[in-house]
Write a protein that holds these residues in place. Sequence first.
Motif, PDB file in Angstrom:
ATOM      1  N   HIS A   1      15.270 -17.051 -24.349  1.00 41.93           N
ATOM      2  CA  HIS A   1      14.738 -17.382 -23.023  1.00 41.93           C
ATOM      3  C   HIS A   1      15.331 -18.663 -22.462  1.00 41.93           C
ATOM      4  O   HIS A   1      15.482 -18.792 -21.247  1.00 41.93           O
ATOM      5  N   VAL A   2      15.689 -19.601 -23.326  1.00 44.52           N
ATOM      6  CA  VAL A   2      16.245 -20.865 -22.842  1.00 44.52           C
ATOM      7  C   VAL A   2      17.686 -20.715 -22.370  1.00 44.52           C
ATOM      8  O   VAL A   2      18.217 -21.588 -21.696  1.00 44.52           O
ATOM      9  N   VAL A   3      18.344 -19.617 -22.732  1.00 42.80           N
ATOM     10  CA  VAL A   3      19.721 -19.366 -22.294  1.00 42.80           C
ATOM     11  C   VAL A   3      19.699 -18.203 -21.307  1.00 42.80           C
ATOM     12  O   VAL A   3      19.392 -17.075 -21.662  1.00 42.80           O
ATOM     13  N   ASN A   4      19.985 -18.475 -20.068  1.00 40.43           N
ATOM     14  CA  ASN A   4      20.032 -17.440 -19.027  1.00 40.43           C
ATOM     15  C   ASN A   4      18.737 -16.650 -18.888  1.00 40.43           C
ATOM     16  O   ASN A   4      18.762 -15.504 -18.482  1.00 40.43           O
ATOM     17  N   GLY A   5      17.612 -17.231 -19.254  1.00 41.98           N
ATOM     18  CA  GLY A   5      16.321 -16.594 -19.027  1.00 41.98           C
ATOM     19  C   GLY A   5      15.999 -15.412 -19.909  1.00 41.98           C
ATOM     20  O   GLY A   5      15.108 -14.631 -19.611  1.00 41.98           O
ATOM     21  N   GLY A   6      16.697 -15.222 -21.010  1.00 38.84           N
ATOM     22  CA  GLY A   6      16.412 -14.111 -21.921  1.00 38.84           C
ATOM     23  C   GLY A   6      17.204 -12.870 -21.565  1.00 38.84           C
ATOM     24  O   GLY A   6      18.244 -12.924 -20.918  1.00 38.84           O
ATOM     25  N   GLY A   7      16.708 -11.713 -22.009  1.00 39.48           N
ATOM     26  CA  GLY A   7      17.416 -10.459 -21.800  1.00 39.48           C
ATOM     27  C   GLY A   7      18.355 -10.173 -22.953  1.00 39.48           C
ATOM     28  O   GLY A   7      18.238 -10.765 -24.026  1.00 39.48           O
ATOM     29  N   PHE A   8      19.300  -9.267 -22.736  1.00 41.63           N
ATOM     30  CA  PHE A   8      20.298  -9.019 -23.768  1.00 41.63           C
ATOM     31  C   PHE A   8      21.613  -8.541 -23.174  1.00 41.63           C
ATOM     32  O   PHE A   8      21.692  -8.177 -22.008  1.00 41.63           O
TER      33      PHE A   8
ATOM     34  N   ILE B   1      21.179  -6.983 -19.475  1.00 42.04           N
ATOM     35  CA  ILE B   1      19.824  -6.654 -19.063  1.00 42.04           C
ATOM     36  C   ILE B   1      19.081  -7.954 -18.830  1.00 42.04           C
ATOM     37  O   ILE B   1      19.042  -8.827 -19.703  1.00 42.04           O
ATOM     38  N   ASP B   2      18.534  -8.105 -17.637  1.00 40.96           N
ATOM     39  CA  ASP B   2      17.777  -9.299 -17.283  1.00 40.96           C
ATOM     40  C   ASP B   2      16.320  -8.922 -17.105  1.00 40.96           C
ATOM     41  O   ASP B   2      15.998  -7.900 -16.499  1.00 40.96           O
ATOM     42  N   GLY B   3      15.441  -9.778 -17.636  1.00 43.53           N
ATOM     43  CA  GLY B   3      14.005  -9.574 -17.503  1.00 43.53           C
ATOM     44  C   GLY B   3      13.399 -10.634 -16.616  1.00 43.53           C
ATOM     45  O   GLY B   3      14.075 -11.242 -15.779  1.00 43.53           O
ATOM     46  N   CYS B   4      12.114 -10.900 -16.826  1.00 40.75           N
ATOM     47  CA  CYS B   4      11.390 -11.797 -15.920  1.00 40.75           C
ATOM     48  C   CYS B   4      11.839 -13.248 -16.030  1.00 40.75           C
ATOM     49  O   CYS B   4      11.638 -14.019 -15.107  1.00 40.75           O
TER      50      CYS B   4
ATOM     51  N   VAL C   1      26.312  11.394 -23.749  1.00 40.56           N
ATOM     52  CA  VAL C   1      25.022  10.786 -23.458  1.00 40.56           C
ATOM     53  C   VAL C   1      25.230   9.615 -22.508  1.00 40.56           C
ATOM     54  O   VAL C   1      26.161   8.805 -22.681  1.00 40.56           O
ATOM     55  N   ASP C   2      24.368   9.496 -21.533  1.00 39.02           N
ATOM     56  CA  ASP C   2      24.438   8.460 -20.512  1.00 39.02           C
ATOM     57  C   ASP C   2      24.004   7.105 -21.094  1.00 39.02           C
ATOM     58  O   ASP C   2      22.832   6.903 -21.410  1.00 39.02           O
ATOM     59  N   LYS C   3      24.944   6.184 -21.236  1.00 40.42           N
ATOM     60  CA  LYS C   3      24.660   4.861 -21.831  1.00 40.42           C
ATOM     61  C   LYS C   3      23.690   4.045 -20.985  1.00 40.42           C
ATOM     62  O   LYS C   3      22.857   3.320 -21.525  1.00 40.42           O
ATOM     63  N   VAL C   4      23.774   4.149 -19.673  1.00 37.89           N
ATOM     64  CA  VAL C   4      22.874   3.386 -18.807  1.00 37.89           C
ATOM     65  C   VAL C   4      21.435   3.836 -19.028  1.00 37.89           C
ATOM     66  O   VAL C   4      20.522   3.005 -19.117  1.00 37.89           O
ATOM     67  N   PHE C   5      21.214   5.129 -19.151  1.00 40.00           N
ATOM     68  CA  PHE C   5      19.874   5.638 -19.457  1.00 40.00           C
ATOM     69  C   PHE C   5      19.381   5.089 -20.792  1.00 40.00           C
ATOM     70  O   PHE C   5      18.261   4.587 -20.897  1.00 40.00           O
ATOM     71  N   VAL C   6      20.213   5.162 -21.827  1.00 40.82           N
ATOM     72  CA  VAL C   6      19.825   4.679 -23.161  1.00 40.82           C
ATOM     73  C   VAL C   6      19.443   3.209 -23.113  1.00 40.82           C
ATOM     74  O   VAL C   6      18.389   2.806 -23.621  1.00 40.82           O
ATOM     75  N   PHE C   7      20.264   2.378 -22.473  1.00 38.26           N
ATOM     76  CA  PHE C   7      19.963   0.947 -22.461  1.00 38.26           C
ATOM     77  C   PHE C   7      18.828   0.602 -21.504  1.00 38.26           C
ATOM     78  O   PHE C   7      18.142  -0.399 -21.694  1.00 38.26           O
ATOM     79  N   GLY C   8      18.574   1.447 -20.520  1.00 39.78           N
ATOM     80  CA  GLY C   8      17.377   1.279 -19.703  1.00 39.78           C
ATOM     81  C   GLY C   8      16.120   1.493 -20.532  1.00 39.78           C
ATOM     82  O   GLY C   8      15.162   0.717 -20.463  1.00 39.78           O
ATOM     83  N   VAL C   9      16.124   2.536 -21.364  1.00 40.78           N
ATOM     84  CA  VAL C   9      14.991   2.793 -22.261  1.00 40.78           C
ATOM     85  C   VAL C   9      14.829   1.644 -23.251  1.00 40.78           C
ATOM     86  O   VAL C   9      13.718   1.157 -23.478  1.00 40.78           O
ATOM     87  N   LEU C  10      15.939   1.169 -23.826  1.00 39.69           N
ATOM     88  CA  LEU C  10      15.858   0.062 -24.788  1.00 39.69           C
ATOM     89  C   LEU C  10      15.367  -1.228 -24.137  1.00 39.69           C
ATOM     90  O   LEU C  10      14.653  -2.012 -24.762  1.00 39.69           O
ATOM     91  N   ALA C  11      15.710  -1.436 -22.865  1.00 37.92           N
ATOM     92  CA  ALA C  11      15.214  -2.621 -22.155  1.00 37.92           C
ATOM     93  C   ALA C  11      13.692  -2.574 -22.035  1.00 37.92           C
ATOM     94  O   ALA C  11      13.007  -3.589 -22.236  1.00 37.92           O
TER      95      ALA C  11
ATOM     96  N   GLY D   1       7.437  -7.347 -26.579  1.00 38.50           N
ATOM     97  CA  GLY D   1       7.400  -8.795 -26.394  1.00 38.50           C
ATOM     98  C   GLY D   1       8.641  -9.516 -26.865  1.00 38.50           C
ATOM     99  O   GLY D   1       8.556 -10.637 -27.370  1.00 38.50           O
ATOM    100  N   GLU D   2       9.799  -8.917 -26.669  1.00 39.58           N
ATOM    101  CA  GLU D   2      11.021  -9.555 -27.141  1.00 39.58           C
ATOM    102  C   GLU D   2      11.731 -10.267 -25.997  1.00 39.58           C
ATOM    103  O   GLU D   2      11.091 -10.846 -25.140  1.00 39.58           O
ATOM    104  N   SER D   3      13.047 -10.223 -25.932  1.00 39.01           N
ATOM    105  CA  SER D   3      13.812 -11.112 -25.053  1.00 39.01           C
ATOM    106  C   SER D   3      13.691 -10.858 -23.556  1.00 39.01           C
ATOM    107  O   SER D   3      13.974 -11.730 -22.759  1.00 39.01           O
ATOM    108  N   THR D   4      13.268  -9.656 -23.130  1.00 38.27           N
ATOM    109  CA  THR D   4      13.152  -9.392 -21.692  1.00 38.27           C
ATOM    110  C   THR D   4      11.758  -9.681 -21.150  1.00 38.27           C
ATOM    111  O   THR D   4      11.544  -9.682 -19.948  1.00 38.27           O
TER     112      THR D   4
END
Length: 191
Positions: A24-31, A44-47, A169-179, A186-189
């Motif tokens: 979270h301290v680096v670029n607000g989290g995400g992955f 992937i950016d979260g809140c 398989v659509d990678k964007v769909f997969v990583f959307g689900v993983l996000a 309660g992880e990085s996003t």
Amino acid sequence: MKAVVSKLHCSSMEEVMVVRRRPHVVNGGGFVVTDCKEKIVSKIDGCGVLGSKGELVLRDGDGNDLLLIHKKGGVVQALSIHNKWRGYSYDYQGSPKPIFTLRDPKHSCFSIIGSIRISVQPGNCYFDVRGYFPDRDCSIIDSTGNAIAQVKEWVGSRDIYKVVIKPSVDKVFVFGVLAVLDYIYGESTSC
């Protein structure tokens, strides 16, 4: 398998992607997602970046928005036994187009931990998440029972894991689900 977001995000062969969580301290989290050549494929950016709870954005390596994901709210949602997340892509005019709805059981003393189901629009296609994401041991399963993607632990690190994605398989769909899974647990996003 038919592309969920776009054929542009499908590969003709199996791919192994590496996911690195950002604190979270680096670029607000995400992955960040990289391919086998360590080229950034998605971010992937979260809140922490967006500034609002229950909202996620998946971008390509160049920073273009590919998928917008919202957690549904309101009175009806508060009374439901499931949380609902909706994923939207953008059409050629830049308008959001509904792609999927992900249902996860709410965590409370009244609910039993159940499976996570993803419904794809349009049509009646669905996917399930089996396994436990925080242990980096889960799969996205299609409606015929085939694994389309598997999350596997990266030995020696909680902040890095790999995702094996099957051909077509659509990678964007997969990583959307993983996000969304990352946020749910309660992880990085998440905030």
